[in-house]
Design a protein around this motif. Structure first.
Motif, mmCIF file in Angstrom:
data_model
loop_
_atom_site.group_PDB
_atom_site.id
_atom_site.type_symbol
_atom_site.label_atom_id
_atom_site.label_comp_id
_atom_site.label_asym_id
_atom_site.label_seq_id
_atom_site.Cartn_x
_atom_site.Cartn_y
_atom_site.Cartn_z
ATOM 1 N N ALA A 84 0.840 -1.208 0.000
ATOM 2 C CA ALA A 84 0.000 0.000 0.000
ATOM 3 C C ALA A 84 0.873 1.256 0.000
ATOM 4 C CB ALA A 84 -0.928 -0.009 1.213
ATOM 5 N N PHE A 85 1.958 1.226 0.744
ATOM 6 C CA PHE A 85 2.895 2.355 0.797
ATOM 7 C C PHE A 85 3.477 2.623 -0.594
ATOM 8 C CE2 PHE A 85 7.394 3.631 1.176
ATOM 9 C CZ PHE A 85 7.248 4.866 1.797
ATOM 10 N N MET A 86 3.907 1.546 -1.279
ATOM 11 C CA MET A 86 4.484 1.707 -2.617
ATOM 12 C C MET A 86 3.442 2.236 -3.597
ATOM 13 S SD MET A 86 7.060 -1.507 -3.099
ATOM 14 C CE MET A 86 5.936 -2.772 -2.562
ATOM 15 N N LYS A 87 2.228 1.718 -3.521
ATOM 16 C CA LYS A 87 1.175 2.164 -4.444
ATOM 17 C C LYS A 87 0.839 3.644 -4.216
ATOM 18 C CE LYS A 87 -0.854 -2.286 -5.526
ATOM 19 N NZ LYS A 87 -2.014 -3.154 -5.496
ATOM 20 N N ASP A 88 0.825 4.081 -2.947
ATOM 21 C CA ASP A 88 0.560 5.490 -2.652
ATOM 22 C C ASP A 88 1.625 6.391 -3.267
ATOM 23 O OD1 ASP A 88 -1.733 4.915 -1.253
ATOM 24 O OD2 ASP A 88 -0.816 5.113 0.729
#
Length: 165
Positions: free
Chosen positions: A102-106
């Motif tokens: 989720a961090f990478m996608k954000d």
């Protein structure tokens, strides 16, 4: 303690080239990579993560082995393999080792379509030698967990190449 570095490259292929170079440097004991993921954004705006390890497949393989062993013990190896593979795949899919998806996608949401962001979780590294090897690839620092001094050294090393190229 591990450090996270995210660098944006003009193409996914360039990000993959840098990731492969990191793996070569790991074989030379100059860096120890915990995870290396490439994030890209499609023309439609969807974020795609190119993971280093497929946890579902790894879990299924591990589960198959343990299922086979249990199946042999209870005289039904085929059922054991099937149950083991299914439980291993579920366990692998639920396991998130390394950098949080989720961090990478954000962070990747800000990419331009076609760009590739390389997210690297570094466990250990000989910084001066690794930077010297990676500087020719250029790139723009998106985010790091490095202290300000080390982050500035990284930015300077990558920007020299961008200015020269």
């Amino acid at each position: 303690m591990s450090d996270l570095i995210a660098v944006v490259y003009p193409t996914e292929a360039k990000a993959e080239e840098v990731r492969q170079r990191l793996f070569e440097l790991q074989k030379e004991y100059l860096i120890k990579v915990g995870d290396a993921v490439i994030a890209t954004k499609t023309e439609g705006g969807k974020i795609k993560l190119n993971q280093m390890v497929n946890m579902t497949a790894a879990g299924a393989a591990s589960g198959s082995f343990w299922g086979l062993l249990i199946g042999v013990l209870f005289l039904n190896p085929l059922v054991g393999v099937a149950v083991g593979a299914a439980s291993g795949a579920i366990g692998g899919a639920l396991t998130d080792v390394g950098i949080n998806d989720a961090f990478m996608k954000d962070l990747a949401a800000n990419l331009q379509p076609g760009n590739g962001a390389l997210f690297v979780l570094i466990k250990e590294m000989t910084a001066d030698k690794v930077l010297k090897e990676l500087a020719p690839y250029g790139g723009v620092v998106l985010k790091t967990s490095l202290d300000e001094t080390k982050e500035q050294v990284l930015r300077d090393a990558l920007e020299k190449t961008a200015a020269a190229g």
